[in-house]
Design an enzyme around this catalytic site. Structure first.
Site, PDB file in Angstrom:
ATOM      1  N   LYS A 169       0.819  -1.215   0.000  1.00 47.27           N
ATOM      2  CA  LYS A 169       0.000   0.000   0.000  1.00 47.27           C
ATOM      3  C   LYS A 169       0.860   1.275   0.000  1.00 47.27           C
ATOM      4  O   LYS A 169       2.067   1.220   0.275  1.00 47.27           O
ATOM      5  CB  LYS A 169      -0.926  -0.027   1.216  1.00 47.27           C
ATOM      6  CG  LYS A 169      -2.006  -1.111   1.138  1.00 47.27           C
ATOM      7  CD  LYS A 169      -3.009  -0.955   2.278  1.00 47.27           C
ATOM      8  CE  LYS A 169      -4.102  -2.008   2.202  1.00 47.27           C
ATOM      9  NZ  LYS A 169      -5.117  -1.827   3.256  1.00 47.27           N
TER      10      LYS A 169
ATOM     11  N   PHE B  12     -15.467   3.639   6.923  1.00 43.96           N
ATOM     12  CA  PHE B  12     -14.076   3.902   6.548  1.00 43.96           C
ATOM     13  C   PHE B  12     -13.853   3.943   5.030  1.00 43.96           C
ATOM     14  O   PHE B  12     -12.713   4.062   4.580  1.00 43.96           O
ATOM     15  CB  PHE B  12     -13.138   2.880   7.206  1.00 43.96           C
ATOM     16  CG  PHE B  12     -13.447   1.433   6.871  1.00 43.96           C
ATOM     17  CD1 PHE B  12     -13.000   0.864   5.685  1.00 43.96           C
ATOM     18  CD2 PHE B  12     -14.187   0.651   7.751  1.00 43.96           C
ATOM     19  CE1 PHE B  12     -13.275  -0.469   5.385  1.00 43.96           C
ATOM     20  CE2 PHE B  12     -14.460  -0.691   7.455  1.00 43.96           C
ATOM     21  CZ  PHE B  12     -14.004  -1.246   6.271  1.00 43.96           C
TER      22      PHE B  12
ATOM     23  N   ARG C 194      -2.898 -14.470   4.144  1.00 41.15           N
ATOM     24  CA  ARG C 194      -3.609 -13.798   5.250  1.00 41.15           C
ATOM     25  C   ARG C 194      -2.869 -14.017   6.571  1.00 41.15           C
ATOM     26  O   ARG C 194      -2.795 -13.121   7.403  1.00 41.15           O
ATOM     27  CB  ARG C 194      -5.045 -14.325   5.374  1.00 41.15           C
ATOM     28  CG  ARG C 194      -5.899 -14.163   4.130  1.00 41.15           C
ATOM     29  CD  ARG C 194      -6.388 -12.785   3.872  1.00 41.15           C
ATOM     30  NE  ARG C 194      -7.325 -12.299   4.869  1.00 41.15           N
ATOM     31  CZ  ARG C 194      -7.891 -11.099   4.817  1.00 41.15           C
ATOM     32  NH1 ARG C 194      -7.605 -10.258   3.815  1.00 41.15           N
ATOM     33  NH2 ARG C 194      -8.728 -10.711   5.737  1.00 41.15           N
TER      34      ARG C 194
ATOM     35  N   THR D 288      -5.725  -6.906  10.505  1.00 35.66           N
ATOM     36  CA  THR D 288      -5.879  -5.579   9.887  1.00 35.66           C
ATOM     37  C   THR D 288      -5.192  -4.488  10.707  1.00 35.66           C
ATOM     38  O   THR D 288      -4.519  -3.611  10.160  1.00 35.66           O
ATOM     39  CB  THR D 288      -7.386  -5.244   9.751  1.00 35.66           C
ATOM     40  OG1 THR D 288      -8.016  -6.300   9.024  1.00 35.66           O
ATOM     41  CG2 THR D 288      -7.601  -3.929   9.026  1.00 35.66           C
TER      42      THR D 288
ATOM     43  N   ARG E 122       2.232  -6.850   8.881  1.00 37.45           N
ATOM     44  CA  ARG E 122       1.635  -5.650   9.483  1.00 37.45           C
ATOM     45  C   ARG E 122       2.232  -5.338  10.848  1.00 37.45           C
ATOM     46  O   ARG E 122       2.414  -4.166  11.197  1.00 37.45           O
ATOM     47  CB  ARG E 122       0.118  -5.805   9.549  1.00 37.45           C
ATOM     48  CG  ARG E 122      -0.521  -5.599   8.161  1.00 37.45           C
ATOM     49  CD  ARG E 122      -1.951  -6.006   8.148  1.00 37.45           C
ATOM     50  NE  ARG E 122      -2.654  -5.631   6.924  1.00 37.45           N
ATOM     51  CZ  ARG E 122      -3.788  -6.196   6.532  1.00 37.45           C
ATOM     52  NH1 ARG E 122      -4.346  -7.154   7.265  1.00 37.45           N
ATOM     53  NH2 ARG E 122      -4.372  -5.805   5.413  1.00 37.45           N
TER      54      ARG E 122
ATOM     55  N   ASN F 111      -2.042   0.339   6.673  1.00 39.91           N
ATOM     56  CA  ASN F 111      -1.588  -0.957   7.188  1.00 39.91           C
ATOM     57  C   ASN F 111      -0.734  -1.766   6.208  1.00 39.91           C
ATOM     58  O   ASN F 111      -0.723  -2.990   6.245  1.00 39.91           O
ATOM     59  CB  ASN F 111      -2.770  -1.765   7.734  1.00 39.91           C
ATOM     60  CG  ASN F 111      -3.773  -2.140   6.662  1.00 39.91           C
ATOM     61  OD1 ASN F 111      -3.665  -1.693   5.532  1.00 39.91           O
ATOM     62  ND2 ASN F 111      -4.733  -2.974   7.015  1.00 39.91           N
TER      63      ASN F 111
ATOM     64  N   HIS G   8      -2.361  -5.224   1.443  1.00 42.39           N
ATOM     65  CA  HIS G   8      -3.680  -5.832   1.246  1.00 42.39           C
ATOM     66  C   HIS G   8      -3.473  -7.273   0.799  1.00 42.39           C
ATOM     67  O   HIS G   8      -2.508  -7.574   0.104  1.00 42.39           O
ATOM     68  CB  HIS G   8      -4.447  -5.076   0.149  1.00 42.39           C
ATOM     69  CG  HIS G   8      -5.665  -5.804  -0.338  1.00 42.39           C
ATOM     70  ND1 HIS G   8      -6.880  -5.677   0.263  1.00 42.39           N
ATOM     71  CD2 HIS G   8      -5.837  -6.683  -1.358  1.00 42.39           C
ATOM     72  CE1 HIS G   8      -7.763  -6.445  -0.368  1.00 42.39           C
ATOM     73  NE2 HIS G   8      -7.151  -7.060  -1.361  1.00 42.39           N
TER      74      HIS G   8
ATOM     75  N   GLU H 223      -9.492 -10.168  -7.959  1.00 43.50           N
ATOM     76  CA  GLU H 223      -8.533  -9.089  -7.682  1.00 43.50           C
ATOM     77  C   GLU H 223      -7.268  -9.222  -8.527  1.00 43.50           C
ATOM     78  O   GLU H 223      -6.712  -8.207  -8.960  1.00 43.50           O
ATOM     79  CB  GLU H 223      -8.210  -9.069  -6.181  1.00 43.50           C
ATOM     80  CG  GLU H 223      -9.430  -8.643  -5.355  1.00 43.50           C
ATOM     81  CD  GLU H 223      -9.163  -8.580  -3.864  1.00 43.50           C
ATOM     82  OE1 GLU H 223      -8.028  -8.884  -3.428  1.00 43.50           O
ATOM     83  OE2 GLU H 223     -10.100  -8.222  -3.117  1.00 43.50           O
TER      84      GLU H 223
END
Ligand code: CMP
Length: 136
Positions: A8, A56, A84, A90, A101, A111, A114, A125
């Protein structure tokens, strides 16, 4: 199996992209596709359409369009679930020690990374950012 990760804008801006990528390779993922993109408003809204009604959503879209990010198509056995686990919760305050993270995220909003949350979303995606011919 493929899954989508996005390094990100916070991690790219703070020059942690290389460390995040090394972490993913160290976790056994092969990079099948990689790009650097600055998402348009329309692209970010479309990518996160499932969150449209969440409080959000607007800040998320603003953050994801604030600078370049790096979508990655990653391959590994059990790629979706394993990624994951590797990225952690998150909110970095809740992320297990040693996860991406916990190591590199600034906050729940900023964070670092993704990851697709299901095989179906993984396919969708990956297709959002990569044409079949772009995948190596
Ligand atoms: P990600 O897994 O990329 O997908 C949705 C994103 O929304 C999530 O990461 C967070 O960065 C962001 N977000 C911001 N606030 C929240 C929240 N309260 N709950 C869940 N996600 C949030």
């Amino acid at each position: 199996m493929l899954t989508l990760a996005i390094i990100k804008p916070d991690a790219v801006a703070s020059r942690k992209a290389g460390k995040v990528l090394a972490h993913l390779e160290g976790a056994g993922f092969a990079i099948r596709g990689a790009r650097m993109v600055r998402l348009s408003l329309a692209q970010a809204e479309a990518f996160y359409a499932v969150h449209r009604e969440r409080p959000f959503f607007r800040p998320l879209v603003a953050f994801m369009t604030s600078g370049p990010c790096i979508p990655l198509a990653l391959e590994r056995a059990d790629a979706v679930a394993y990624l994951r686990t590797v990225i952690g919760a998150t909110d970095p305050k809740e992320a297990a020690p040693g996860t991406v993270r916990a190591l590199y995220a600034e906050s729940k909003e900023r964070n670092a990374i993704h990851a697709s949350d299901s095989e179906e979303n993984g396919r969708r995606e990956v297709g959002f950012f990569f044409a079949e011919a772009d995948l190596q």
